[in-house]
Design a protein around this motif. Structure first.
Motif, PDB file in Angstrom:
ATOM      1  N   THR A  77       0.755  -1.318  -0.114  1.00  0.00           N
ATOM      2  CA  THR A  77      -0.103   0.138  -0.044  1.00  0.00           C
ATOM      3  C   THR A  77       1.047   1.309  -0.151  1.00  0.00           C
ATOM      4  OG1 THR A  77      -1.668  -1.064   1.009  1.00  0.00           O
ATOM      5  CG2 THR A  77      -1.921   1.353   1.278  1.00  0.00           C
ATOM      6  N   GLY A  78       1.879   1.346   0.658  1.00  0.00           N
ATOM      7  CA  GLY A  78       2.821   2.342   0.658  1.00  0.00           C
ATOM      8  C   GLY A  78       3.587   2.692  -0.386  1.00  0.00           C
ATOM      9  N   PHE A  79       4.045   1.466  -1.057  1.00  0.00           N
ATOM     10  CA  PHE A  79       4.342   1.786  -2.468  1.00  0.00           C
ATOM     11  C   PHE A  79       3.815   2.394  -3.319  1.00  0.00           C
ATOM     12  CE2 PHE A  79       5.323  -0.008  -6.701  1.00  0.00           C
ATOM     13  CZ  PHE A  79       6.807   0.344  -6.999  1.00  0.00           C
ATOM     14  N   LYS A  80       2.496   1.957  -3.376  1.00  0.00           N
ATOM     15  CA  LYS A  80       1.425   2.285  -4.437  1.00  0.00           C
ATOM     16  C   LYS A  80       1.213   4.067  -4.125  1.00  0.00           C
ATOM     17  CE  LYS A  80      -1.794  -0.609  -3.616  1.00  0.00           C
ATOM     18  NZ  LYS A  80      -3.143  -1.393  -3.854  1.00  0.00           N
ATOM     19  N   GLY A  81       1.272   4.263  -2.760  1.00  0.00           N
ATOM     20  CA  GLY A  81       0.913   5.629  -2.452  1.00  0.00           C
ATOM     21  C   GLY A  81       1.987   6.649  -2.702  1.00  0.00           C
ATOM     22  N   MET A  82       3.335   6.170  -2.590  1.00  0.00           N
ATOM     23  CA  MET A  82       4.676   7.016  -3.117  1.00  0.00           C
ATOM     24  C   MET A  82       4.648   7.134  -4.583  1.00  0.00           C
ATOM     25  SD  MET A  82       7.105   5.108  -0.502  1.00  0.00           S
ATOM     26  CE  MET A  82       8.612   6.220  -0.987  1.00  0.00           C
ATOM     27  N   VAL A  83       4.235   6.210  -5.354  1.00  0.00           N
ATOM     28  CA  VAL A  83       4.353   6.388  -6.779  1.00  0.00           C
ATOM     29  C   VAL A  83       3.036   7.493  -7.250  1.00  0.00           C
ATOM     30  CG1 VAL A  83       3.727   5.097  -8.973  1.00  0.00           C
ATOM     31  CG2 VAL A  83       5.345   4.167  -7.327  1.00  0.00           C
ATOM     32  N   ASP A  84       2.225   7.123  -6.404  1.00  0.00           N
ATOM     33  CA  ASP A  84       0.853   8.261  -6.784  1.00  0.00           C
ATOM     34  C   ASP A  84       1.059   9.539  -6.311  1.00  0.00           C
ATOM     35  OD1 ASP A  84      -0.926   6.287  -8.057  1.00  0.00           O
ATOM     36  OD2 ASP A  84      -1.701   5.805  -6.174  1.00  0.00           O
ATOM     37  N   PRO A 107      -0.530  -1.845 -22.886  1.00  0.00           N
ATOM     38  CA  PRO A 107      -0.178  -1.816 -24.121  1.00  0.00           C
ATOM     39  C   PRO A 107       1.481  -1.538 -24.464  1.00  0.00           C
ATOM     40  CG  PRO A 107      -1.107   0.346 -23.650  1.00  0.00           C
ATOM     41  CD  PRO A 107      -1.081  -0.573 -22.454  1.00  0.00           C
ATOM     42  N   LYS A 108       2.072  -1.635 -25.573  1.00  0.00           N
ATOM     43  CA  LYS A 108       3.206  -1.507 -25.749  1.00  0.00           C
ATOM     44  C   LYS A 108       3.412  -0.076 -25.751  1.00  0.00           C
ATOM     45  CE  LYS A 108       6.704  -1.937 -29.497  1.00  0.00           C
ATOM     46  NZ  LYS A 108       6.980  -2.482 -30.976  1.00  0.00           N
ATOM     47  N   GLY A 109       4.555   0.518 -25.418  1.00  0.00           N
ATOM     48  CA  GLY A 109       5.107   1.802 -25.527  1.00  0.00           C
ATOM     49  C   GLY A 109       5.451   2.573 -24.443  1.00  0.00           C
ATOM     50  N   TRP A 110       5.454   3.997 -24.378  1.00  0.00           N
ATOM     51  CA  TRP A 110       5.691   4.713 -23.089  1.00  0.00           C
ATOM     52  C   TRP A 110       4.191   4.869 -22.584  1.00  0.00           C
ATOM     53  CZ3 TRP A 110      10.182   6.019 -20.840  1.00  0.00           C
ATOM     54  CH2 TRP A 110      11.306   6.136 -21.578  1.00  0.00           C
ATOM     55  N   ARG A 111       4.400   4.670 -21.035  1.00  0.00           N
ATOM     56  CA  ARG A 111       3.241   4.910 -20.108  1.00  0.00           C
ATOM     57  C   ARG A 111       3.617   5.433 -18.713  1.00  0.00           C
ATOM     58  NH1 ARG A 111      -2.036   2.823 -20.064  1.00  0.00           N
ATOM     59  NH2 ARG A 111      -3.027   2.708 -18.035  1.00  0.00           N
ATOM     60  N   THR A 112       2.878   6.231 -18.133  1.00  0.00           N
ATOM     61  CA  THR A 112       2.960   6.658 -16.890  1.00  0.00           C
ATOM     62  C   THR A 112       2.179   5.819 -15.923  1.00  0.00           C
ATOM     63  OG1 THR A 112       3.347   8.980 -17.513  1.00  0.00           O
ATOM     64  CG2 THR A 112       2.783   8.485 -15.342  1.00  0.00           C
ATOM     65  N   LEU A 113       2.817   4.946 -15.200  1.00  0.00           N
ATOM     66  CA  LEU A 113       2.352   3.976 -14.370  1.00  0.00           C
ATOM     67  C   LEU A 113       1.818   4.579 -13.115  1.00  0.00           C
ATOM     68  CD1 LEU A 113       4.643   0.788 -14.721  1.00  0.00           C
ATOM     69  CD2 LEU A 113       2.713   1.409 -16.181  1.00  0.00           C
ATOM     70  N   ASN A 114       0.693   4.358 -12.581  1.00  0.00           N
ATOM     71  CA  ASN A 114       0.299   4.868 -11.419  1.00  0.00           C
ATOM     72  C   ASN A 114       0.517   3.934 -10.250  1.00  0.00           C
ATOM     73  OD1 ASN A 114      -1.736   2.663 -11.326  1.00  0.00           O
ATOM     74  ND2 ASN A 114      -3.309   4.064 -12.375  1.00  0.00           N
ATOM     75  N   GLY A 115       0.165   3.920  -9.111  1.00  0.00           N
ATOM     76  CA  GLY A 115       0.722   3.079  -8.227  1.00  0.00           C
ATOM     77  C   GLY A 115       0.332   1.777  -8.187  1.00  0.00           C
ATOM     78  N   GLY A 120       2.123  -3.960  -9.750  1.00  0.00           N
ATOM     79  CA  GLY A 120       1.925  -5.114 -10.815  1.00  0.00           C
ATOM     80  C   GLY A 120       3.346  -5.156 -11.548  1.00  0.00           C
ATOM     81  N   TYR A 121       3.782  -4.069 -12.028  1.00  0.00           N
ATOM     82  CA  TYR A 121       4.936  -3.996 -12.931  1.00  0.00           C
ATOM     83  C   TYR A 121       6.111  -4.583 -12.311  1.00  0.00           C
ATOM     84  CZ  TYR A 121       8.692  -2.332 -15.981  1.00  0.00           C
ATOM     85  OH  TYR A 121       9.575  -2.126 -17.111  1.00  0.00           O
ATOM     86  N   VAL A 122       6.328  -4.332 -11.289  1.00  0.00           N
ATOM     87  CA  VAL A 122       7.759  -4.690 -10.367  1.00  0.00           C
ATOM     88  C   VAL A 122       7.548  -6.127  -9.711  1.00  0.00           C
ATOM     89  CG1 VAL A 122       8.238  -2.315  -9.802  1.00  0.00           C
ATOM     90  CG2 VAL A 122       7.124  -3.506  -8.120  1.00  0.00           C
ATOM     91  N   ALA A 170       5.271   7.951   2.211  1.00  0.00           N
ATOM     92  CA  ALA A 170       6.320   7.347   2.847  1.00  0.00           C
ATOM     93  C   ALA A 170       6.532   6.792   4.280  1.00  0.00           C
ATOM     94  CB  ALA A 170       7.698   7.984   2.276  1.00  0.00           C
ATOM     95  N   THR A 171       6.181   7.942   5.198  1.00  0.00           N
ATOM     96  CA  THR A 171       6.295   7.500   6.538  1.00  0.00           C
ATOM     97  C   THR A 171       5.080   6.759   7.113  1.00  0.00           C
ATOM     98  OG1 THR A 171       5.019   9.571   6.703  1.00  0.00           O
ATOM     99  CG2 THR A 171       7.218   9.990   6.968  1.00  0.00           C
ATOM    100  N   LYS A 172       3.780   6.815   6.452  1.00  0.00           N
ATOM    101  CA  LYS A 172       2.842   5.763   6.907  1.00  0.00           C
ATOM    102  C   LYS A 172       3.002   4.711   6.463  1.00  0.00           C
ATOM    103  CE  LYS A 172      -0.875   9.475   6.779  1.00  0.00           C
ATOM    104  NZ  LYS A 172      -2.074   9.956   6.131  1.00  0.00           N
TER     105      LYS A 172
END
Length: 256
Positions: A77-84, A107-115, A120-122, A170-172
């Motif tokens: 949850t924290g990882f997703k929150g930091m990305v967002d 899809p293929k190509g450049w994309r801005t990943l949300n949290g 899922g990507y990592v 991050a702190t939460k």
């Protein structure tokens, strides 16, 4: 991951340990409802499952011979929150991703990943590249590098809403040892304020596939040289046994 911050606070090295590493695990006592572990040959990630972060800390210290000052444990949850909080992270996907396990459909190509997409990507493994944990590590390193650069960029530091959102997430979401207080974190941040994203180097411990245990990896003798260099606060160079993986992501994607 084991993170080393240089004495001059102008360089950082982050070492990844493949979860499939077959290593000599130390004994850890039972605690907090966990059974503990007996000293034996096993997978490095089992130390966390059996003894928690304290056992993982002890295991990495024993294996590397490096004194570890602090630990930081983060949840999904924290990882997703930091990305967002920093507005997502840009990645390039050389091919579409369809992974039901991590619920990722991109899809293929450049994309801005949300949290959610970033998590899922990592975590994805079998649907990308050759399906090995080694290739997943390369993708994780590449993503964390890009995330760190964005978090340390003017785009984040000059935007109070984005900056405080990132720090709040991050702190939460982290658990640390008692000695890593907010004051210590602040002092570290102040002394390392000149550290830029391109001075954070990611390496993977030198390894080879095990011939005796299918699906496992073993560390090469060069790993000891890497550990000695870190313990002595010596910078890594192109001639070292484990050189910085600054080109990570060439097989599975990239970031900008």
């Amino acid at each position: 991951m084991l993170a080393h911050l240089s004495t001059a606070r102008n360089e950082a090295v982050v070492v990844s340990f493949p979860r499939d590493s077959l290593v000599q695990l130390p004994a850890c006592r039972a605690r907090d409802g966990l059974p503990g572990q007996q000293g034996h040959l096993g997978m490095i990630n089992s130390s966390f499952a059996r003894g928690g972060i304290a056992c993982t800390w002890k295991t990495v210290e024993k294996l590397t011979g490096i004194h570890i000052d602090h630990f930081v444990q983060m949840d999904f949850t924290g990882f997703k929150g930091m990305v967002d909080a920093i507005g997502g992270v840009d990645v390039y996907l050389p091919e579409p991703i369809h992974d039901e396990y991590v619920r990722l459909d991109l899809p293929k190509g450049w994309r801005t990943l949300n949290g959610e997409e970033a998590l899922g990507y990592v975590r994805a493994r079998y649907s990308l590249g050759d399906g090995t944990d080694i290739e997943r590590i390369e993708r994780q390193q590449d993503f964390v590098r890009a995330m760190a650069k964005k978090a340390m960029s003017g785009e984040t530091l000059t935007d109070p809403t984005r900056l405080f959102g990132f720090l709040d997430a991050a702190t939460k979401s982290v658990t640390t040892d008692p000695a890593l207080t907010p004051g210590v974190m602040r002092d570290l941040a102040m002394t390392a304020r000149g550290l830029t994203g391109d001075r954070i180097h990611f390496v993977t411990v030198p390894w080879r596939f095990s011939t005796a245990y299918r699906g496992r990896v073993e560390w090469l003798p060069q790993a000891r040289t890497l550990f000695r260099s870190l313990a002595a606060d010596e910078p890594l160079t192109a001639g070292d046994p484990a050189t910085p993986d600054d080109a990570a992501g060439a097989k599975t994607g990239g970031t900008r």
